[in-house]
Design a protein around this motif. Structure first.
Motif, PDB file in Angstrom:
ATOM      1  N   LYS A  27       0.898  -1.181  -0.050  1.00  0.00           N
ATOM      2  CA  LYS A  27      -0.016  -0.242   0.086  1.00  0.00           C
ATOM      3  C   LYS A  27       0.755   1.137   0.003  1.00  0.00           C
ATOM      4  N   ILE A  28       2.188   1.017   0.385  1.00  0.00           N
ATOM      5  CA  ILE A  28       2.926   2.155   0.372  1.00  0.00           C
ATOM      6  C   ILE A  28       3.172   2.941  -1.025  1.00  0.00           C
ATOM      7  N   GLY A  29       3.374   2.229  -1.847  1.00  0.00           N
ATOM      8  CA  GLY A  29       3.529   2.631  -3.308  1.00  0.00           C
ATOM      9  C   GLY A  29       2.338   3.237  -3.848  1.00  0.00           C
ATOM     10  N   VAL A  30       1.012   2.569  -3.511  1.00  0.00           N
ATOM     11  CA  VAL A  30      -0.261   3.327  -4.039  1.00  0.00           C
ATOM     12  C   VAL A  30      -0.535   4.566  -3.327  1.00  0.00           C
ATOM     13  N   VAL A  31      -0.079   4.773  -2.021  1.00  0.00           N
ATOM     14  CA  VAL A  31      -0.296   6.006  -1.168  1.00  0.00           C
ATOM     15  C   VAL A  31       0.433   7.132  -1.833  1.00  0.00           C
ATOM     16  N   LYS A  32       1.750   6.711  -2.000  1.00  0.00           N
ATOM     17  CA  LYS A  32       2.710   7.667  -2.610  1.00  0.00           C
ATOM     18  C   LYS A  32       2.148   8.170  -3.865  1.00  0.00           C
ATOM     19  N   CYS A  33       1.743   7.092  -4.914  1.00  0.00           N
ATOM     20  CA  CYS A  33       1.243   7.463  -6.081  1.00  0.00           C
ATOM     21  C   CYS A  33      -0.081   8.714  -5.919  1.00  0.00           C
ATOM     22  N   VAL A  34      -0.923   8.303  -5.195  1.00  0.00           N
ATOM     23  CA  VAL A  34      -2.055   9.127  -4.798  1.00  0.00           C
ATOM     24  C   VAL A  34      -1.603  10.529  -4.335  1.00  0.00           C
ATOM     25  N   GLU A  35      -0.684  10.328  -3.380  1.00  0.00           N
ATOM     26  CA  GLU A  35      -0.197  11.653  -2.660  1.00  0.00           C
ATOM     27  C   GLU A  35       0.522  12.574  -3.919  1.00  0.00           C
ATOM     28  N   THR A  36       1.399  11.987  -4.613  1.00  0.00           N
ATOM     29  CA  THR A  36       2.031  12.452  -5.878  1.00  0.00           C
ATOM     30  C   THR A  36       0.938  13.222  -6.714  1.00  0.00           C
ATOM     31  N   ARG A  37       0.016  12.368  -7.045  1.00  0.00           N
ATOM     32  CA  ARG A  37      -1.035  12.837  -8.122  1.00  0.00           C
ATOM     33  C   ARG A  37      -1.846  14.312  -7.417  1.00  0.00           C
ATOM     34  N   LEU A  38      -2.044  14.274  -6.152  1.00  0.00           N
ATOM     35  CA  LEU A  38      -2.642  15.366  -5.369  1.00  0.00           C
ATOM     36  C   LEU A  38      -1.675  16.247  -5.253  1.00  0.00           C
ATOM     37  N   GLU A  61      -8.163  26.540 -13.501  1.00  0.00           N
ATOM     38  CA  GLU A  61      -8.236  25.053 -13.510  1.00  0.00           C
ATOM     39  C   GLU A  61      -8.131  24.306 -12.365  1.00  0.00           C
ATOM     40  N   LEU A  62      -7.771  24.936 -11.197  1.00  0.00           N
ATOM     41  CA  LEU A  62      -7.390  24.525  -9.854  1.00  0.00           C
ATOM     42  C   LEU A  62      -9.072  24.690  -9.335  1.00  0.00           C
ATOM     43  N   CYS A  63      -9.512  23.222  -9.256  1.00  0.00           N
ATOM     44  CA  CYS A  63     -10.931  23.248  -8.920  1.00  0.00           C
ATOM     45  C   CYS A  63     -11.130  21.853  -8.072  1.00  0.00           C
ATOM     46  N   LYS A  64     -12.049  21.573  -7.307  1.00  0.00           N
ATOM     47  CA  LYS A  64     -12.361  20.400  -6.897  1.00  0.00           C
ATOM     48  C   LYS A  64     -13.313  19.455  -7.952  1.00  0.00           C
ATOM     49  N   ASP A  65     -12.798  19.063  -8.707  1.00  0.00           N
ATOM     50  CA  ASP A  65     -13.336  18.218  -9.572  1.00  0.00           C
ATOM     51  C   ASP A  65     -13.733  16.570  -9.058  1.00  0.00           C
ATOM     52  N   GLU A  66     -14.067  15.814  -9.840  1.00  0.00           N
ATOM     53  CA  GLU A  66     -14.219  14.599  -9.413  1.00  0.00           C
ATOM     54  C   GLU A  66     -12.999  13.892  -9.155  1.00  0.00           C
ATOM     55  N   VAL A  67     -12.188  13.968 -10.066  1.00  0.00           N
ATOM     56  CA  VAL A  67     -10.902  13.531 -10.099  1.00  0.00           C
ATOM     57  C   VAL A  67     -10.131  13.771  -8.541  1.00  0.00           C
ATOM     58  N   GLU A  68     -10.402  15.350  -8.233  1.00  0.00           N
ATOM     59  CA  GLU A  68      -9.590  15.678  -7.104  1.00  0.00           C
ATOM     60  C   GLU A  68     -10.491  14.906  -5.784  1.00  0.00           C
ATOM     61  N   LEU A  69     -11.805  14.965  -6.015  1.00  0.00           N
ATOM     62  CA  LEU A  69     -12.547  14.109  -4.679  1.00  0.00           C
ATOM     63  C   LEU A  69     -12.243  12.941  -4.771  1.00  0.00           C
ATOM     64  N   GLY A  70     -11.992  12.276  -6.004  1.00  0.00           N
ATOM     65  CA  GLY A  70     -11.772  10.639  -5.868  1.00  0.00           C
ATOM     66  C   GLY A  70     -10.414  10.480  -5.559  1.00  0.00           C
ATOM     67  N   GLN A  96      -8.738  12.386  -3.400  1.00  0.00           N
ATOM     68  CA  GLN A  96      -8.680  12.562  -1.770  1.00  0.00           C
ATOM     69  C   GLN A  96      -9.236  11.214  -1.180  1.00  0.00           C
ATOM     70  N   SER A  97     -10.644  11.002  -1.667  1.00  0.00           N
ATOM     71  CA  SER A  97     -11.184   9.846  -1.069  1.00  0.00           C
ATOM     72  C   SER A  97     -10.284   8.570  -0.996  1.00  0.00           C
ATOM     73  N   GLU A  98      -9.624   8.401  -2.084  1.00  0.00           N
ATOM     74  CA  GLU A  98      -8.726   7.424  -2.154  1.00  0.00           C
ATOM     75  C   GLU A  98      -7.649   7.409  -1.032  1.00  0.00           C
ATOM     76  N   ASN A  99      -6.959   8.504  -1.140  1.00  0.00           N
ATOM     77  CA  ASN A  99      -6.042   8.767  -0.077  1.00  0.00           C
ATOM     78  C   ASN A  99      -6.405   8.519   1.288  1.00  0.00           C
ATOM     79  N   LEU A 100      -7.653   8.945   1.601  1.00  0.00           N
ATOM     80  CA  LEU A 100      -8.311   8.806   3.050  1.00  0.00           C
ATOM     81  C   LEU A 100      -8.386   7.339   3.205  1.00  0.00           C
ATOM     82  N   GLN A 101      -8.977   6.763   1.852  1.00  0.00           N
ATOM     83  CA  GLN A 101      -9.207   5.184   2.360  1.00  0.00           C
ATOM     84  C   GLN A 101      -8.098   4.511   2.498  1.00  0.00           C
ATOM     85  N   LEU A 102      -7.025   4.849   1.776  1.00  0.00           N
ATOM     86  CA  LEU A 102      -5.627   4.186   1.722  1.00  0.00           C
ATOM     87  C   LEU A 102      -4.852   4.422   3.199  1.00  0.00           C
ATOM     88  N   LYS A 103      -5.496   5.693   3.724  1.00  0.00           N
ATOM     89  CA  LYS A 103      -4.734   5.987   5.137  1.00  0.00           C
ATOM     90  C   LYS A 103      -5.566   5.072   6.226  1.00  0.00           C
TER      91      LYS A 103
END
Length: 435
Positions: A316-327, A337-346, A348-355
């Motif tokens: 899960k460490i690599g996945v978390v790094k990947c999500v945090e890097t994307r964010l 263009e800096l908006c909370k779109d579905e990608v941002e929400l997704g 963030q949700s994935e990051n929280l879920q991984l944590k």
């Protein structure tokens, strides 16, 4: 002249007195009467002498015959009493010999009981060497101590019996001495009376004994009734002592047999409790073996699970790094263009879920490791308890092996160790095979 002078001289010296014829006849008659009287008296004395002599000879012969008969009857009576007392003495000697053998057997039994006492004490000492967790007041311990008390009491009773037998033998020795003395006295009396029976007036070794009446008066003679009463008392004493010795000897034998029966019964009870305790200990050991096997299996599965959980967590460490890097990269989007779109929400949700997943995995890993450590501690306790129970089992089996020398005859140990192990316990088959 000379003749005339002689006659004249005689007449002058002794004058002669003449007697008449009637006086002369009277004197003759008197002499005849005196001679007749003297002859009559002599004849009467001669006849009375013959009578006295005949009566004396008859009385002497009759008295000698009667006294010879009395001496012979007395010898017969003494011989009968001597034979009776000798028979009783022989019976008493037989009883004394048997009592002595019984005393020796009892002493041997005391030595055997001492050996039993040492063995039981050794068994108690051996079982006292059990470890603290197995040092219990079980039935085997109770029965062993009961057996020790039983053997000690039997040893004391047998020792007292041997002492009583020794005193009884000393008393019988005194009775034997008295009976031997009585028999010797009777033998001497029989010898004297037989010697008297052989004596007669023609023997060469007879003489006057002027002190016979004086010796008889000075000797402490007893009456025939007293002598007969003494013989009866000697007979009754010998009979009673023989019967008493027989009763004492049989009581000693019965006591020995009862003592050994009590010891054997207590030995059987003690051996049963030891085998029962061995069975219980081996059953508990086998249960612990099964628990140990299951705990080890569970620990192996937990170790595998911990490894898999840790691998999952690491993945899960690599996945978390990947999500945090994307964010992080999306933070640098330009302007509007800096908006909370579905990608941002997704993301963030994935990051929280991984944590949350990492936290959950960490908690599970921690709980699993704690469980593994507790199982490891439990395994050590089980291992220690197994060692204690194995030590206790070996101790009880050693006690049975030590007590095996007590079994003799039909109570001897089994011919081979397989039968012995089957008899003791065969609990290994209760451990199930690993599935």
């Amino acid at each position: 002249m000379r003749a005339h002078s002689l006659i004249k001289r005689r007449n002058n010296a002794h004058p002669c007195l003449y007697q008449s014829m009637p006086d002369w006849y009277a004197k003759q008659w008197q002499l005849r009467q005196s001679a007749d009287v003297r002859r009559s008296e002599a004849c009467q004395l001669r006849n009375s002498g013959k009578t006295v002599r005949a009566e004396a000879n008859v009385r002497t012969k009759w008295d000698t015959y009667v006294n010879n008969t009395r001496i012979a009857d007395r010898v017969t009576e003494l011989s009968r009493w001597k034979d009776t007392i000798e028979d009783l003495l022989q019976k008493l000697l037989t009883e004394m010999c048997l009592l002595s053998d019984e005393k020796a057997n009892t002493e041997k039994d005391i030595e055997s009981v001492n050996r039993l006492l040492q063995i039981v004490s050794e068994c108690i000492s051996t079982r006292d060497c059990r470890r603290v967790t197995e040092l219990t007041y079980d039935e085997a311990d109770t029965e062993l101590k009961k057996e020790l008390r039983t053997i000690a009491s039997i040893q004391e009773a047998l020792t007292k019996r041997v002492q009583a037998a020794w005193e009884k033998l000393n008393h019988l020795e005194r009775i034997k001495f008295e009976l031997n003395l009585d028999i010797e006295d009777k033998n001497d009396t029989i010898r004297i009376d037989k010697g008297n029976l052989k004596l007669d007036h023609m023997c060469a070794n007879i003489s006057y004994k002027p002190k016979t009446s004086i010796c008889a008066e000075k000797t402490n003679l007893i009456t025939y009734e007293m002598w007969l009463d003494r013989c009866h008392r000697s007979k009754m004493l010998a009979e009673s002592e023989s019967n008493d010795c027989y009763t004492f000897r049989e009581a000693t034998r019965v006591m020995r047999e009862c003592a050994w029966n009590d010891i054997k019964a207590q030995q059987d009870v003690t051996d049963y409790t030891l085998r029962k305790r061995i069975y219980q200990t081996q059953k508990a050991r086998n249960e612990l073996e099964w628990q140990k096997l299951k705990v080890q299996q569970e620990m192996e599965m937990l170790a595998k699970e911990i490894t898999q959980l840790e691998a999952t967590l690491m993945s899960k460490i690599g996945v978390v790094k990947c999500v945090e890097t994307r964010l992080e990269n999306r933070v640098y989007r330009p302007g509007s263009e800096l908006c909370k779109d579905e990608v941002e929400l997704g993301l963030q949700s994935e990051n929280l879920q991984l944590k949350q997943t990492e936290e959950d995995l960490a908690k599970v890993i921690a709980h699993t490791k704690a469980s593994y450590n507790s199982l490891e501690s439990l395994l050590m306790c089980i291992q220690s308890s197994l060692e204690d129970k194995q030590h206790s089992l070996n101790t009880d089996v050693m006690c049975l092996d030590t007590r095996a020398i007590l079994k003799k005859g039909d109570r001897s140990r089994l011919p081979n160790e397989t039968d012995r192990n089957i008899m003791l316990t065969s609990m290994e088959k209760e451990i199930p095979l690993a599935s």
